[in-house]
Write a protein that holds these residues in place. Structure first.
Motif, PDB file in Angstrom:
ATOM      1  N   GLY A   6     -29.540 -14.986   2.642  1.00 16.47           N
ATOM      2  CA  GLY A   6     -30.392 -14.517   1.534  1.00 16.47           C
ATOM      3  C   GLY A   6     -30.878 -15.410   0.500  1.00 16.47           C
ATOM      4  O   GLY A   6     -31.971 -15.353   0.261  1.00 16.47           O
ATOM      5  N   ARG A   7     -30.587 -16.698   0.700  1.00 17.81           N
ATOM      6  CA  ARG A   7     -31.005 -17.749  -0.280  1.00 17.81           C
ATOM      7  C   ARG A   7     -32.213 -18.195   0.377  1.00 17.81           C
ATOM      8  O   ARG A   7     -33.469 -18.581  -0.243  1.00 17.81           O
ATOM      9  N   GLU A   8     -32.377 -18.494   1.927  1.00 18.48           N
ATOM     10  CA  GLU A   8     -33.641 -18.701   2.657  1.00 18.48           C
ATOM     11  C   GLU A   8     -34.623 -17.669   2.257  1.00 18.48           C
ATOM     12  O   GLU A   8     -35.678 -17.896   2.175  1.00 18.48           O
ATOM     13  N   PHE A   9     -34.505 -16.450   2.441  1.00 18.24           N
ATOM     14  CA  PHE A   9     -35.147 -15.719   2.275  1.00 18.24           C
ATOM     15  C   PHE A   9     -35.935 -15.563   0.737  1.00 18.24           C
ATOM     16  O   PHE A   9     -36.947 -15.137   0.457  1.00 18.24           O
ATOM     17  N   TYR A  10     -34.926 -15.594  -0.057  1.00 18.21           N
ATOM     18  CA  TYR A  10     -35.086 -15.620  -1.521  1.00 18.21           C
ATOM     19  C   TYR A  10     -36.067 -16.720  -1.839  1.00 18.21           C
ATOM     20  O   TYR A  10     -37.156 -16.663  -2.602  1.00 18.21           O
ATOM     21  N   PHE A  16     -38.450 -18.137   0.162  1.00 22.55           N
ATOM     22  CA  PHE A  16     -39.756 -17.650   0.801  1.00 22.55           C
ATOM     23  C   PHE A  16     -40.195 -16.575  -0.150  1.00 22.55           C
ATOM     24  O   PHE A  16     -41.442 -16.608  -0.354  1.00 22.55           O
ATOM     25  N   TYR A  17     -39.601 -15.467  -0.333  1.00 22.90           N
ATOM     26  CA  TYR A  17     -40.318 -14.529  -1.128  1.00 22.90           C
ATOM     27  C   TYR A  17     -40.509 -15.081  -2.639  1.00 22.90           C
ATOM     28  O   TYR A  17     -41.717 -14.546  -3.029  1.00 22.90           O
ATOM     29  N   SER A  18     -39.907 -15.794  -3.290  1.00 23.91           N
ATOM     30  CA  SER A  18     -40.049 -16.356  -4.382  1.00 23.91           C
ATOM     31  C   SER A  18     -41.362 -17.265  -4.373  1.00 23.91           C
ATOM     32  O   SER A  18     -42.198 -17.044  -5.382  1.00 23.91           O
ATOM     33  N   SER A  19     -41.591 -17.977  -3.323  1.00 21.49           N
ATOM     34  CA  SER A  19     -42.777 -18.657  -3.188  1.00 21.49           C
ATOM     35  C   SER A  19     -44.096 -17.943  -3.122  1.00 21.49           C
ATOM     36  O   SER A  19     -45.068 -18.083  -3.856  1.00 21.49           O
ATOM     37  N   GLN A  20     -43.879 -16.803  -2.314  1.00 18.96           N
ATOM     38  CA  GLN A  20     -44.943 -15.757  -2.433  1.00 18.96           C
ATOM     39  C   GLN A  20     -45.146 -15.197  -3.643  1.00 18.96           C
ATOM     40  O   GLN A  20     -46.156 -14.966  -4.166  1.00 18.96           O
ATOM     41  N   PHE A  21     -44.293 -14.502  -4.250  1.00 20.49           N
ATOM     42  CA  PHE A  21     -44.102 -13.853  -5.614  1.00 20.49           C
ATOM     43  C   PHE A  21     -44.783 -14.447  -6.757  1.00 20.49           C
ATOM     44  O   PHE A  21     -45.486 -14.140  -7.575  1.00 20.49           O
ATOM     45  N   HIS A  22     -44.299 -15.765  -6.690  1.00 20.50           N
ATOM     46  CA  HIS A  22     -44.714 -16.820  -7.711  1.00 20.50           C
ATOM     47  C   HIS A  22     -46.011 -17.525  -7.607  1.00 20.50           C
ATOM     48  O   HIS A  22     -46.598 -17.534  -8.597  1.00 20.50           O
ATOM     49  N   GLY A  23     -46.120 -17.747  -6.466  1.00 18.63           N
ATOM     50  CA  GLY A  23     -47.230 -18.876  -6.248  1.00 18.63           C
ATOM     51  C   GLY A  23     -48.470 -18.255  -5.196  1.00 18.63           C
ATOM     52  O   GLY A  23     -49.179 -18.857  -4.766  1.00 18.63           O
ATOM     53  N   GLY A  24     -48.248 -16.899  -5.123  1.00 19.75           N
ATOM     54  CA  GLY A  24     -49.123 -16.064  -4.114  1.00 19.75           C
ATOM     55  C   GLY A  24     -49.282 -16.595  -2.864  1.00 19.75           C
ATOM     56  O   GLY A  24     -48.146 -17.281  -2.304  1.00 19.75           O
ATOM     57  N   ILE A  25     -50.201 -16.272  -2.027  1.00 17.02           N
ATOM     58  CA  ILE A  25     -50.129 -16.586  -0.519  1.00 17.02           C
ATOM     59  C   ILE A  25     -50.104 -18.225  -0.214  1.00 17.02           C
ATOM     60  O   ILE A  25     -49.565 -18.740   0.651  1.00 17.02           O
ATOM     61  N   GLU A  26     -50.922 -18.840  -1.316  1.00 21.51           N
ATOM     62  CA  GLU A  26     -50.792 -20.318  -1.100  1.00 21.51           C
ATOM     63  C   GLU A  26     -49.573 -20.905  -1.303  1.00 21.51           C
ATOM     64  O   GLU A  26     -49.013 -21.863  -0.498  1.00 21.51           O
ATOM     65  N   GLY A  27     -48.583 -20.277  -2.333  1.00 22.86           N
ATOM     66  CA  GLY A  27     -47.152 -20.749  -2.473  1.00 22.86           C
ATOM     67  C   GLY A  27     -46.528 -20.618  -0.919  1.00 22.86           C
ATOM     68  O   GLY A  27     -45.668 -21.351  -0.800  1.00 22.86           O
TER      69      GLY A  27
END
Length: 190
Positions: A77-81, A83-94
């Protein structure tokens, strides 16, 4: 926009629990179900756990806040959190920046499979092909191709057939005719 470092992102952590008061072992699922993924996505979006419980209950699925907290605090869950947080807050670049940090591990795993004599031939071949696709020369330069000579096609036409190509196109004469509008039966008084 600068990409977010995964350690700087806010998210669930095991720091809230202490070993002296919590005798429960951390929950470690073998995989995340679609419901778990949705819980994590809602949490990343900033929805509190009590609201996530309500959102699932609205659709007839009952999860306790304890269950949702355990999903969020599990290693997967933390690992997916992250990855998803990187995309959600930083976009595809994140997401790309965060995913790039796993490239050395992926490369090592591919090399390990490729060099392992106990792995099946098919797996070793797939690993080597994957490595070549990622860091080797472009695929097009690795393909074997025959040097085919162009095919010449000769068409023999008689002079009478040539005249059909040289003749001007036929002229079509047309006349514009006004169409009568149909009368609607709803306008009839009869």
């Amino acid at each position: 926009m600068t990409p977010y470092h995964p350690d700087a992102l806010t998210g669930p952590s095991l720091a809230k629990t202490s070993a002296s008061t919590n005798t429960e072992t951390p929950w470690d699922p073998t995989h995340l179900t679609p419901q778990h993924v949705e819980m994590i996505k809602q949490s990343v979006a900033g929805i509190p756990i009590s609201r996530i419980v309500y959102n699932f209950k609205r659709f007839g699925v009952k999860y306790s806040s304890r269950h949702i907290r355990r999903v969020l605090e599990s290693p997967k869950g933390r690992e997916f959190y992250s990855f998803y947080s990187s995309q959600f807050h930083g976009g595809i670049e994140g997401l790309t920046h965060h995913g790039a940090s796993y490239a050395p591990e992926a490369m090592y795993t591919e090399l390990d499979i490729m060099r392992n004599p106990l792995a099946g031939e098919r797996h070793r071949l797939n690993a080597s092909q994957d490595l070549m696709d990622r860091v080797g020369p472009p695929k097009i330069s690795r393909q074997e191709s025959e040097n085919k000579t162009p095919t010449n096609i000769t068409i023999n036409l008689l002079p009478s057939q040539m005249s059909q190509f040289l003749a001007p196109p036929p002229i079509v004469e047309a006349e514009v005719v006004q169409l009568i509008e149909p009368v609607s039966s709803s306008n009839d008084d009869g």
